[in-house]
Design a protein around this motif. Structure first.
Motif: not given
Lengths: 287, 314
Positions: B28-45
């Protein structure tokens, strides 16, 4: 085994997140800075233009920020019209007091109309600036480069038009002071060239290092028009088609020089014969 | 499904295998962090793209000063566009300001080499009232400015029409516009074409002859007849304005030098000081040459304006 792998994954992801967060903060900071910057502090390559102080000073901060030069206005004239320019604007005013003039030639009378000239000119403009997606600024040419304008534009277009140099199809080109703007058909080409930044381009006698950087373009958002008077000139309209060009010119000059008809010294008189078209050109009297 | 839920319930029991629980939580933690990272990447883009397209909102809104114009020549219009429009073009360039502080002076030399030499020499001793005042010569720090050409076309055959009433289908309204603007009794004339936009309630009318537009524009409105009613629509000139050769430039002063070090001369008359400075820097013995302009500031700062050298290209 699976426990260790799991922990490493969590660790790696957390590290990635930390670095993403710091990158995001960096971008947000730059975004805030950029929005707050007035155009003249934008960190773009701004080619140097020599300026000089001629004694123009002002106390307080209210001074016109712009210098206007090379004013050129083209005013179309239909056939059967003429433009009379008097030495003295007062004479022009006097002539205009009568809307219709009767020109006497022997037994005939030619009836013409006169009108004041007002030129529609842009007087207030609002310009918005934006980093261009498809254009780049090429600058940093060596001093004393002896190339004509067209030659320089051609050589740059040739070089940056080639994909093997990192370029692509050039859509537009414009000469600026100290630089050239090249517009490409594809964003990616412009972006790539800016990222590389430095190129060595054959420019006639040398292979010169040039700099490629983002181009800040300007566009008019709003422009207001006002009418400028031309105090010395008068438009003559609806001249009947009864005389030849040179004869007509003479007759009109004689008429408008007669003080009895309100006329005076004529500086210039140009006729556009019926059936033809003319373009009267007006330029600034000083500067 | 029910079976799975049962299994999950079983896993949550406190007495279940610790390893298993850790795995689950970790997943669950991995899932969460992975999701957050994807969102961060989108914001950065997204931010990267926006920065790339940064619109710096116009700080440029200015009045163009009126310039006296005079008739120069009569030419032949090269094409239809030149005949159907009154065209106007001019060059605009920023006057770059420099605030001259108390105790400073600006001196413009006729020749660049002289100015550069004065700067190179650095310290100068100017005799003022029997005292050698140490004056420092430096380049003038200048901001950037913009320059561009304005091109405007004012149509002699087209007009803008706005505030057109609603209530008729597009095609019919177009016809009504054409009919009303053709009536010479109201100042109209033969219409070449009508471009009508129902949504914005506006239109562009193109006339066949020049002169009609002019007459109509003498008034701010014009009568539009629809059935038995007469509506007044607003008329205005049709113009197109665009910029060419827009650029930001950084100002460099080649012939004007900044002199500092005269703060202690506040009691002096500015004009007298200007004359003394002028005389000093005209002398070849002092490294100088022909001087064009001197401006000193003693009692209060002055805003000085730098302009482009006259013999520039474009």
């Amino acid at each position: 085994m699976s426990v260790m792998y799991g922990d490493a994954t969590v660790g790696a992801l957390q590290e990635e997140q930390a670095s993403l967060k710091s990158r995001l903060q960096e971008l947000q900071r730059r975004w805030r800075e950029l929005r707050a910057l007035p155009y003249d502090q934008v960190p773009f390559q701004a080619p140097a233009v020599p300026l000089v102080f001629r004694g123009h000073t002002q106390q307080g901060q209210e001074a016109p920020k712009w210098l206007v030069s090379k004013v050129r206005i083209g005013y179309p004239l239909s056939g059967g019209s003429a433009l009379v320019t008097f030495d003295d604007p007062k004479v022009a005013q006097r002539v205009l007091q009568q809307k219709e003039h009767e020109i006497h030639i022997e037994e005939c009378r030619l009836r013409v109309q006169v009108r004041a000239l007002e030129l529609p000119v842009v007087t207030t403009i609002q310009v918005s600036t934006q980093v261009s997606r498809r254009s780049v600024l090429v600058s940093g040419f060596p001093a004393g480069l002896r190339l004509g304008e067209e030659e320089l534009l051609d050589k740059l277009e040739i070089f940056f038009g080639k994909t093997r140099n990192g370029g692509g199809d050039v859509e537009s080109r414009e000469l600026l002071r100290g630089g050239v703007v090249l517009g490409f058909t594809k964003d990616a080409v412009a972006q790539y060239l800016c990222r590389v930044g430095q190129f060595t381009v054959p420019l006639g006698e040398c292979k010169c290092p040039v700099r490629v950087s983002p181009y800040l373009s300007g566009e008019i958002q709003k422009a207001e028009i006002a009418f400028w008077p031309v105090p010395q000139s008068v438009l003559v309209l609806n001249i009947p088609d009864v005389l030849d060009g040179p004869e007509l010119q003479d007759i009109l000059e004689i008429h408008f020089q007669k003080p009895s008809r309100g006329g005076g010294e004529v500086e210039a008189l140009r006729v556009v014969p019926p059936g033809q078209r003319g373009l009267a050109v007006f330029t600034a009297t000083s500067g | 499904m029910a079976a799975d839920e049962d299994n999950k319930k079983v896993l949550k029991e406190p007495w279940s295998d610790e390893g298993f629980m850790k795995d689950e939580q970790r997943e669950r933690l991995i899932d969460e962090i992975a999701k957050e990272n994807i969102q961060l990447k989108e914001e950065i883009q997204r931010l990267e793209a926006e920065l790339q397209e940064a619109t710096i909102n116009s700080q440029i809104k200015e009045n163009i000063p009126e310039t006296k114009v005079k008739f120069t020549s009569l030419e032949n219009p090269e094409n239809d566009s030149q005949f159907l429009n009154i065209s106007c073009s001019f060059q605009v360039s920023s006057q770059v300001p420099y605030e001259l502080q108390k105790g400073q002076a600006l001196i413009t030399f006729e020749k660049e080499e002289v100015a550069q030499n004065i700067i190179r020499m650095g310290k100068h001793y100017v005799k003022i009232k029997d005292v050698d005042v140490e004056v420092l010569a430096k380049p003038v720090p200048l901001n950037s400015g913009v320059r561009f050409q304005v091109h405007e076309e004012y149509s002699t055959v087209k007009i803008n029409v706005t505030d057109i009433p609603d209530g008729l289908p597009e095609d019919q309204m177009r016809d009504k516009l054409e009919l009303s603007f053709s009536k010479s009794i109201n100042g109209g004339g033969e219409v070449r074409c009508v471009q009508y936009d129902k949504q914005s309630r506006s239109a562009v009318i193109t006339f066949v002859e020049t002169g009609v537009a002019d007459k109509i524009l003498k008034k701010k409105d014009y009568p539009l007849y629809i059935n038995q009613n007469c509506y007044r629509v607003t008329v205005s000139p049709y113009t197109e304005t665009h910029l060419k050769n827009f650029q930001v430039f950084s100002g460099i002063s080649e012939r004007t030098v900044l002199l500092t070090g005269m703060e202690d001369l506040q009691m002096m008359d500015e004009e007298l000081l200007q004359d003394l400075v002028n005389i000093h820097f005209q002398r070849k013995a002092n490294g100088g040459g022909e001087v064009e302009v001197v401006k000193c500031s003693l009692g209060q700062p002055y805003m000085t304006y730098f302009e482009e050298e006259r013999n520039g290209m474009v």
